[in-house]
Design an enzyme around this catalytic site. Structure first.
Site, mmCIF file in Angstrom:
data_model
loop_
_atom_site.group_PDB
_atom_site.id
_atom_site.type_symbol
_atom_site.label_atom_id
_atom_site.label_comp_id
_atom_site.label_asym_id
_atom_site.label_seq_id
_atom_site.Cartn_x
_atom_site.Cartn_y
_atom_site.Cartn_z
ATOM 1 N N ASP A 135 0.843 -1.189 0.000
ATOM 2 C CA ASP A 135 0.000 0.000 0.000
ATOM 3 C C ASP A 135 0.885 1.248 0.000
ATOM 4 O O ASP A 135 1.946 1.239 -0.629
ATOM 5 C CB ASP A 135 -0.924 -0.039 1.230
ATOM 6 C CG ASP A 135 -2.279 0.579 0.967
ATOM 7 O OD1 ASP A 135 -2.333 1.793 0.706
ATOM 8 O OD2 ASP A 135 -3.294 -0.136 1.027
ATOM 9 N N HIS A 209 -3.618 5.870 3.718
ATOM 10 C CA HIS A 209 -4.328 4.691 3.214
ATOM 11 C C HIS A 209 -3.685 3.387 3.694
ATOM 12 O O HIS A 209 -4.368 2.459 4.140
ATOM 13 C CB HIS A 209 -4.362 4.755 1.689
ATOM 14 C CG HIS A 209 -5.268 3.762 1.029
ATOM 15 N ND1 HIS A 209 -4.887 2.461 0.774
ATOM 16 C CD2 HIS A 209 -6.528 3.877 0.559
ATOM 17 C CE1 HIS A 209 -5.877 1.822 0.163
ATOM 18 N NE2 HIS A 209 -6.898 2.661 0.025
ATOM 19 N N SER A 539 -11.189 -0.876 -0.599
ATOM 20 C CA SER A 539 -9.877 -0.870 0.066
ATOM 21 C C SER A 539 -10.011 -1.216 1.535
ATOM 22 O O SER A 539 -9.082 -1.748 2.142
ATOM 23 C CB SER A 539 -9.223 0.510 -0.064
ATOM 24 O OG SER A 539 -8.674 0.701 -1.330
#
Length: 757
Positions: A135, A209, A539
């Site tokens: 990520d 994220h 996600s």
């Protein structure tokens, strides 16, 4: 007779007394009020609240008065008093207080992890599982990476904690975050050196994220976690004792295949057990797809790979990561909401969603304007930065519409032009789905129907006004889960005979750890810093499944990735407790296997699935032969010298998948029959399973042979076939069913999606 009459009268008296007692029982209620609707005779909200309460009860007292989270108060009331209070002017709602165990992400409780003896306490073997997260990197200072109570790093771990900009291994990694690496060469080949004034050339997560996904999968328990007071409680990941290894492959300019492949390769060598990738976008053949290629190698080595399905829903054929050796995860909702109410000048109230936590709007309602009437731009309704005319917006609430630019950025555009608040309306692309945002000004998101009503009010009223009131956190929302509108849908554009997505998991308004280098909205203008953030997307659903896979691998260390996926899929549910089918927020109707795959994950049941559909590397190679892949193409995927046998008949339908996608092609009259072959492996006690098809299909004749399978020992395998017969000249669109094997204790479910083209 007299004795009987006395008994009847006594029973009636008892029943009446009980009913009266229940009616008089007091419970705590939360009273939401519209502050701008406070009657003019009151000079302070407290006086209004006291008067309202006294009008329905002689004894009730205010417990708390709320001024920022909501406008209103809480009090102990009877049900009758609460109903009477709710009819009064300016009262938005009177809601009973809910008793619950607070969990910030809420998903452990929602998924049944906290109620299952199998997960309490987690076994020591869970602590030996390593989840590799590819990520945007990791924020090691997050409390979710606390290693208290964990033993030494698993002995087979070969990974490293790499030094880089703003990242020191000695202080960044520990027994929880056991590895951290970054991969930037592919990115730098496209954009030149990483701009270290904007992002760290290291494993450090400057985006948020990556930290969010990693802590969702395996974050340690953190008490008193929240986002601005929303979703207060104890946060923890799905596999709270598992170890985390972070691989930074995504940069401000994107995630590049060369970096992704390098990271997947490194992760395999490091010794990860689960690989979690909340990224995608390629719809190429498997041998052209870097993620599919890397995942095949991981599968060969027993590594479970979970990927997000994509956020391109609700349109069909929008899936990413559809290779059958990848577990593809769509998104559903939790039973938690963050309501924010719109009250119009005509007295009508509407419910939306928001995570705004700043200064509330003025007490009086404000002028309301449609963004399209406050700009000279053709797309002015979208509230893009610099498009609104300040003279028309200043001091008003602006109705904006979703599309093109980020949702929170629209609010910034309103604030920048002098607006005081924003109502963000969905369009046909999003319909009634509500996603909460940490807005920069008082704002709420509303569904398409509500947006249309508000727009009509603006266009027809000579002096439209409105206000927005914020309701904090509400749990127990039903129905839940619901398939999110943004979750990408099937059918599978690459291989129609393989049903995707595989399943859904929580992916809407999920709270998890966050980077300390960026605000909760990710916008440069957002100077706020938070340790936890609430965001949405597949996600977020992907790492839920990654963490659950780690739990299952901890309990069943010898299971293959396909066995783990099978357990999750065949125990997933598609029906609520009230018997109704899972809903799709995009349509308001029951969702289908093209939307939810096998259904919503049910972790406690996945630990004991009864039977599994296992798939070996050879099975996948035969599948590639069935796709008529060349030797070179197969080699690029498998890194083997495998060659298809020209004398053997390979069928895609024979891949031992836990679901059935049956695409018919109309090619004239007559009956067309497609036959699928499956093998079940017993992972429980000896048992006899009987088959059923639910509901029986009217459009296709479905025959299962044999109809009964008896297993006398663990790991015993049994083969069965399913024949689907359809009249070719009839075009029926789609039809859906379920195939179920049951021994009275276990129900092994497989979704069936039949389509005609």
């Amino acid at each position: 007779m007299e004795r009987m009459r006395f008994s009847v009268l006594f029973l009636l008296c008892c029943l009446l007394t009980c009913k009266s007692a229940n009616a008089l029982e007091k419970k705590t209620y939360i009273v939401h009020t519209s502050k701008s609707s406070m009657p003019s005779r009151f000079t302070q909200p407290q006086l209004w609240y006291d008067s309202s309460l006294n009008s329905v009860s002689d004894s009730a007292k205010i417990i708390y008065t709320y001024e920022t989270i909501i406008h209103g108060f809480s009090a102990r009331l009877t049900e009758e008093e609460a109903r009477a209070l709710e009819t009064q002017e300016g009262i938005l709602s009177v809601l009973p207080e809910l008793r619950y165990e607070l969990h910030t992400t809420r998903t452990p409780e929602f998924l049944g992890l906290d109620n299952s003896a199998a997960f309490q306490p987690e076994s020591d073997s869970d602590a030996d599982i390593v989840i590799g997260v590819l990520d945007t990197g990791v924020w090691p200072e997050s409390k979710s990476f606390d290693d208290t109570g964990l033993g030494p790093v698993p002995p087979g771990w070969k990974g490293e904690c790499e030094e880089g900009t703003n990242f020191k291994p000695a202080t960044s990694c520990n027994r929880k975050l056991i590895g951290a690496r970054f991969f930037a060469r592919g990115y730098e080949a496209n954009f030149g050196p990483v701009d270290q004034s904007k992002e760290s050339r290291s494993p450090r997560d400057d985006d948020g994220h990556g930290t969010h996904t990693a802590t969702t999968a395996a974050g340690a328990a953190v008490s008193d976690a929240s986002l601005f007071g929303y979703a207060v409680g104890t946060a923890r990941g799905m596999a709270a004792r598992a170890r985390v290894a972070a691989y930074k492959v995504c940069w401000m300019g994107g995630c590049f295949s060369s970096d992704i492949l390098a990271a997947m390769e490194t992760a395999i060598g490091d010794g990860v057990d689960v690989m979690s990738l909340s990224l995608g976008g390629s719809n190429a053949d498997y041998y052209r797809d870097s993620v599919a290629i890397g995942a095949f190698s991981a599968m060969q080595r027993g590594i479970f790979v979970s990927c997000s399905a994509g956020n391109a829903g609700p349109n069909q054929y929008t899936l990413s990561n559809v290779a059958p050796w990848i577990t593809t995860v769509g998104a559903g909702t939790l039973d938690r909401d963050f309501p924010a109410y719109v009250r119009l000048g005509n007295g009508k109230n509407f419910s939306g969603a928001s995570l705004y936590s700043g200064k509330p709007l003025p007490e009086k309602s404000l002028p309301l304007i449609y963004a399209g009437n406050a700009t000279n731009m053709t797309s002015g309704n979208l509230c893009m930065v610099g498009t609104l005319i300040p003279d028309k917006v200043a001091g008003k609430i602006v109705l904006c519409e979703r599309g093109i630019n980020p949702r929170v950025q629209k609010g910034y555009a309103v604030r920048d032009a002098g607006g005081f608040g924003m109502i963000l309306a969905n369009t046909a692309a999003n319909k009634e789905e509500l996603v909460a945002d940490a807005h920069l000004l008082p704002a709420t998101g509303v569904g398409q129907r509500t947006g249309d009503v508000i727009k009509d009010y603006i266009f027809t009223d000579s002096n439209p006004t409105a206000t927005i009131l914020f309701g904090g956190t509400k749990v127990g929302i039903q129905p839940s889960p619901i398939v999110s509108a943004f979750s990408s849908r099937g059918p599978n554009a690459i291989t129609p005979q393989i049903l995707k997505p595989d399943l859904i998991a929580p992916g809407v308004n999920i709270l998890a750890g966050w980077s300390g280098n960026v605000g909760p909205t990710g916008l440069p203008v957002d100077s706020r810093r938070v340790p936890f953030n609430i965001i949405s997307g597949t996600s977020m659903s992907c790492p839920h499944v990654s963490g659950l896979a780690a739990l299952i691998k901890g309990a069943h260390p010898r299971w293959s990735p396909a066995a783990v996926r099978s357990a999750l899929m065949t125990t997933a549910y598609t029906v609520y407790k009230n018997g109704q089918m899972l809903q799709d927020v995009a349509t308001g109707k029951p969702s289908t296997p093209f939307d939810h795959g096998a259904g919503h994950v049910d972790p406690p049941k996945a630990l004991d699935p009864g039977l599994i559909y296992d798939i070996s590397t050879t099975d996948y190679l035969n599948f590639l032969c069935a796709l008529n892949y060349t030797h070179a193409q197969i080699s690029s995927l498998s890194k083997t010298n495998f060659t298809c046998n020209d004398d053997e008949k390979y069928l895609v339908a024979d891949l031992n998948y836990p679901s059935f996608a049956v695409p018919f092609t109309n090619a004239g009259d007559g009956v067309s029959t497609l036959k699928y072959r499956r093998t079940l492996t017993n992972v429980g006690a000896p048992a006899t399973y009987k088959v059923s098809v639910v509901p029986p299909s009217e459009s296709v004749k479905i025959v299962v042979e044999p109809e009964e399978l008896s297993f006398s020992e663990e790991n015993e395998k049994k083969v069965y076939t399913v024949s689907f017969s359809s009249v070719q000249s009839v075009s029926l669109g789609t039809s859906f069913a379920r195939l179920e094997w049951s021994d009275g204790k276990h129900v092994v479910r497989s979704p069936i999606a039949i389509s005609w083209t």
